[in-house]
Scaffold this active site. Structure first.
Site, PDB file in Angstrom:
ATOM      1  CG  HIS A 143      -1.750   1.167   1.441  1.00 50.43           C
ATOM      2  ND1 HIS A 143      -3.103   1.191   1.178  1.00 50.43           N
ATOM      3  CD2 HIS A 143      -1.454   2.408   1.913  1.00 50.43           C
ATOM      4  CE1 HIS A 143      -3.588   2.385   1.457  1.00 50.43           C
ATOM      5  NE2 HIS A 143      -2.609   3.144   1.913  1.00 50.43           N
ATOM      6  CD  GLU A 144       1.761   3.413   3.669  1.00 49.82           C
ATOM      7  OE1 GLU A 144       1.954   4.510   3.097  1.00 49.82           O
ATOM      8  OE2 GLU A 144       0.728   3.176   4.316  1.00 49.82           O
ATOM      9  CD  GLU A 227      -5.010   6.089   2.347  1.00 51.53           C
ATOM     10  OE1 GLU A 227      -4.699   4.937   2.722  1.00 51.53           O
ATOM     11  OE2 GLU A 227      -4.162   6.962   2.093  1.00 51.53           O
TER      12      GLU A 227
END
EC number: 3.4.24.-
Length: 299
Positions: A143-144, A227
């Site tokens: 995700h990051e 997100e």
């Protein structure tokens, strides 16, 4: 799809800059009008401050943001598990290896920062490393790393800088008003003044109070949409949607971070670090985790 998103994020960077600098100019004009009798002078000073803030964040974002969040840098020897997971995700995403940091906090959280993939860093809390298994840690770091690959970090970095500048100027004006710096000076002018002077006074006060809120809302709107994309991009990297779902489920049950996280930095994290209730939900930096999980299940 990916290249379209990167191009979109680059366009959004310029739109973001314009909106924030307009808010900054509004606050600067209001402060100048109230305290130095020159709205234009205040506007120029505010824009200079904002430019310096943004420039410093672009060139020193990692050091500034990591320092703000109490993170310490680690390497392959001091944190091999985290380092190797980040290394694997960066390799799959075809980006340079980011610097790796740990935040000593029992809450489960992580974030990425930097101005571009060549100057990026990721951070994870000690609580995240203690609770997540390998697949879940890969999902979170995926995700990051996706934020880095998609150029989300540039938008986030500039947003942190300009929200901080707007909040700083408004806070400074509020303290000066508390000590009567503008009240006495303007009250003498407005006692016999015309309606326009009174309107300008009210508008200036409203600008000082509401501009930080407006800046935060703009930042939140951008953060929430990013997100969803980063969750999906993580699944693309790991080929393991269940790992991301399990990680999000654990994040949802995590306590708020024990250390103070300023409003400007909150949007950087994978999980809202404050987790307030009631009215505070309006200002969540992230969409509900239940909604994020539901979207992943539909993939």
């Amino acid at each position: 799809m990916l290249f379209d998103q990167i191009a979109s994020n680059k366009r959004k960077t310029w739109i973001l800059l314009l909106v924030f600098f307009l808010l900054l100019a509004l606050v600067g004009y209001a402060v100048g009008y109230l305290f130095i009798r020159s709205g234009l002078g205040g506007l120029v000073i505010a824009l200079i401050i904002g430019f310096i803030y943004a420039l410093s964040m672009i060139f020193q974002s990692t050091e500034i943001v990591m320092s703000m969040n109490g993170a310490r840098e680690v390497d392959e020897q001091t944190a091999p598990d985290l380092y190797h997971v980040v290394e694997d995700m960066a390799l799959v995403a075809q980006i340079p290896m980011p610097r790796v940091f740990i935040i000593d906090d029992p809450a489960l959280n992580a974030f990425a920062t930097g101005s571009n993939p060549q100057n990026a860093a990721v951070a994870a809390t000690s609580g995240l490393l203690a609770i997540m298994n390998r697949e879940e840690l890969e999902a979170v770091m995926g995700h990051e790393v996706s934020h880095i690959r998609n150029y989300d970090i540039r938008i986030s970095t500039i947003a942190v800088a300009l929200v901080s500048a707007i909040t700083m100027l408004s806070g400074m004006a509020g303290r000066m008003m508390w000590w009567g710096g503008a009240g006495r000076r303007r009250s003498d002018d407005d006692r016999d003044g015309n309606g326009l002077e009174i309107i300008m006074l009210v508008v200036s006060l409203l600008a000082i109070v509401l501009a930080p809120l407006a800046a935060t809302l703009v930042q939140l709107a951008i953060s929430r949409q990013r997100e969803f994309l980063a969750d999906a991009s993580s699944v693309e990297l790991t080929r393991n949607p269940q790992g991301m779902i399990n990680a999000l489920d654990k994040l949802d049950n995590s306590k708020p971070m024990s250390r103070h996280v300023d409003d400007a930095s909150s949007a950087l994290y994978i999980n809202d670090p404050k987790k307030g209730g009631g009215f505070q939900k309006l200002f969540y930096t992230h969409p509900p985790i239940s909604e994020r999980i539901e979207r992943l299940k539909q993939m």
